[in-house]
Design an enzyme around this catalytic site. Structure first.
Site, PDB file in Angstrom:
ATOM      1  N   ASN A 185      33.491 -34.738  12.407  1.00  0.00           N
ATOM      2  CA  ASN A 185      33.264 -34.998  13.743  1.00  0.00           C
ATOM      3  C   ASN A 185      33.647 -36.307  13.978  1.00  0.00           C
ATOM      4  O   ASN A 185      34.131 -37.163  13.384  1.00  0.00           O
ATOM      5  CB  ASN A 185      31.564 -34.748  13.824  1.00  0.00           C
ATOM      6  N   ALA A 250      23.224 -27.915  12.574  1.00  0.00           N
ATOM      7  CA  ALA A 250      24.185 -26.620  12.259  1.00  0.00           C
ATOM      8  C   ALA A 250      25.134 -26.409  13.258  1.00  0.00           C
ATOM      9  O   ALA A 250      25.949 -25.491  13.194  1.00  0.00           O
ATOM     10  CB  ALA A 250      23.396 -25.350  11.973  1.00  0.00           C
ATOM     11  N   ALA A 251      25.360 -27.189  14.317  1.00  0.00           N
ATOM     12  CA  ALA A 251      26.281 -26.767  15.267  1.00  0.00           C
ATOM     13  C   ALA A 251      27.846 -26.955  14.888  1.00  0.00           C
ATOM     14  O   ALA A 251      28.532 -26.141  14.819  1.00  0.00           O
ATOM     15  CB  ALA A 251      26.134 -27.739  16.734  1.00  0.00           C
ATOM     16  N   GLY A 252      28.058 -28.198  14.188  1.00  0.00           N
ATOM     17  CA  GLY A 252      29.286 -28.437  13.435  1.00  0.00           C
ATOM     18  C   GLY A 252      29.507 -27.301  12.326  1.00  0.00           C
ATOM     19  O   GLY A 252      30.792 -26.749  12.178  1.00  0.00           O
ATOM     20  N   ASP A 253      28.467 -26.901  11.556  1.00  0.00           N
ATOM     21  CA  ASP A 253      28.560 -25.940  10.630  1.00  0.00           C
ATOM     22  C   ASP A 253      29.065 -24.577  11.112  1.00  0.00           C
ATOM     23  O   ASP A 253      29.844 -23.833  10.666  1.00  0.00           O
ATOM     24  CB  ASP A 253      27.220 -25.564   9.914  1.00  0.00           C
ATOM     25  N   SER A 283      24.800 -21.796  19.268  1.00  0.00           N
ATOM     26  CA  SER A 283      24.011 -22.339  18.275  1.00  0.00           C
ATOM     27  C   SER A 283      23.132 -23.387  18.942  1.00  0.00           C
ATOM     28  O   SER A 283      21.862 -23.745  18.375  1.00  0.00           O
ATOM     29  CB  SER A 283      24.561 -22.524  16.726  1.00  0.00           C
TER      30      SER A 283
END
Ligand code: RIB
Length: 305
Positions: A185, A250-253, A283
């Site tokens: 990110n 958890a958006a990146g996940d 998400s």
């Protein structure tokens, strides 16, 4: 049979407080609510890939405490193969998370059992790694283990993704040649490149620096500014979808798991990025880590506003 993704990484129990704002140093705030939620960057990415169409195996460690069983059961509920998830004599990893009224979060993790994932455990899981089309690693397990896993993934000829999260220092130089897709990110891109990242132009400069350090393809996730893909002279910007954010945990996940699932299923890089973006956008409209991750049918039903 669906395409195979192997995730090597952390499982954490998230202890989540919602509060009006993030506390300052020395301050006590009254929160709105508290919940325990299954999380951990590795486990979240495994759940995302599984809900979004991939066949998934997880490689990791949980503690011999009640959280360990809950974390394992959460993956099993999403049909994730856990034969390479070990239970060790330690506390399970935990993440202390505060989410404010603007849906921003602050997280402190205590790795616990995640610290017991050794290079020897990766060797033991080699039959699982051999089944992969895509292997994903993050940085919530020991660096030596991540380096070993990346090198083994490269030696096996797999597509290797590193989500360098959380990043507190530059990556070891000999990792770059093992990674097909480096997905930081904006703050991780800044830490890894040593350059400030606060715009598309600076993200592109940071990605170019990471490529000069040896990274093949860099995908910088920039929240509301979308996603930047850089490979040599090829630069593509993917705008973000506008959604009402409730919780960005958890958006990146979800992006990484969705991207990996789509790539493993044979989609192009651009299609896989768009797919990951839709999943991540959905998400953030829901609370919690694993509970917020959408299914394939959610993504297929998504209509951009
Ligand atoms: O990326 C979100 C995750 O970071 C949380 O689920 C928490 O466990 C931390 O690892």
């Amino acid at each position: 049979m669906s395409a195979k993704v192997v995730v090597i990484g952390s499982l954490n129990m998230d202890l989540v407080t919602r509060a009006p704002r993030l506390p300052k140093g020395g301050e006590t705030l009254i929160g709105h609510s508290f919940a325990t939620v299954s999380g951990g960057k590795g486990a979240n990415q495994a759940v995302a890939a599984a809900r979004l169409g991939a066949q998934v195996s997880m490689v990791g460690c949980v503690g011999d405490d009640p959280y360990g069983q809950v974390l394992r059961d959460a993956l099993l509920a999403d049909h994730i193969d856990c034969q390479a998830v070990s239970t060790v004599a330690d506390s399970s990893g935990v993440a202390l998370i505060v989410v404010d009224d603007n849906s921003q979060n602050a997280i402190v993790i205590v790795p616990g059992a995640n610290g017991a994932l050794t290079s020897a455990a990766i060797d033991q899981a080699d039959p699982v790694l051999q089944t992969a089309e895509v292997i994903i690693c993050q940085l919530e397990v020991p660096d030596a283990t991540v380096g070993h896993a990346l090198k083994r993934g490269r030696a096996l000829g797999k597509t290797v993704i590193l989500n360098p999260a959380p990043a507190s220092r530059p990556l070891p130089a000999d990792w770059f040649a093992t990674i097909d897709y480096l997905i930081p990110n904006e703050s991780e891109a800044a830490t890894l490149s040593g350059l400030p990242v606060d715009s598309l132009a600076t993200a592109q400069a940071a990605a170019a620096r990471l490529i000069s350090m040896g990274a093949g393809k860099v995908i910088v996730t920039l929240g509301e500014q979308g996603v930047l893909f850089v490979q040599g002279d090829r630069v593509e910007h993917f705008t973000a979808f506008a959604v009402k954010a409730v919780d960005t945990t958890a958006a990146g996940d979800t992006f990484v798991g969705g991207f990996a699932a789509a790539l493993a299923a044979g989609q192009s890089e651009a299609e896989a990025i768009r797919f990951g973006q839709v999943a991540a956008a959905l998400s953030v409209t829901r609370a919690g880590a694993q509970p917020s991750i959408p299914t394939l049918s959610d993504v297929q039903a998504f209509k951009p506003s």
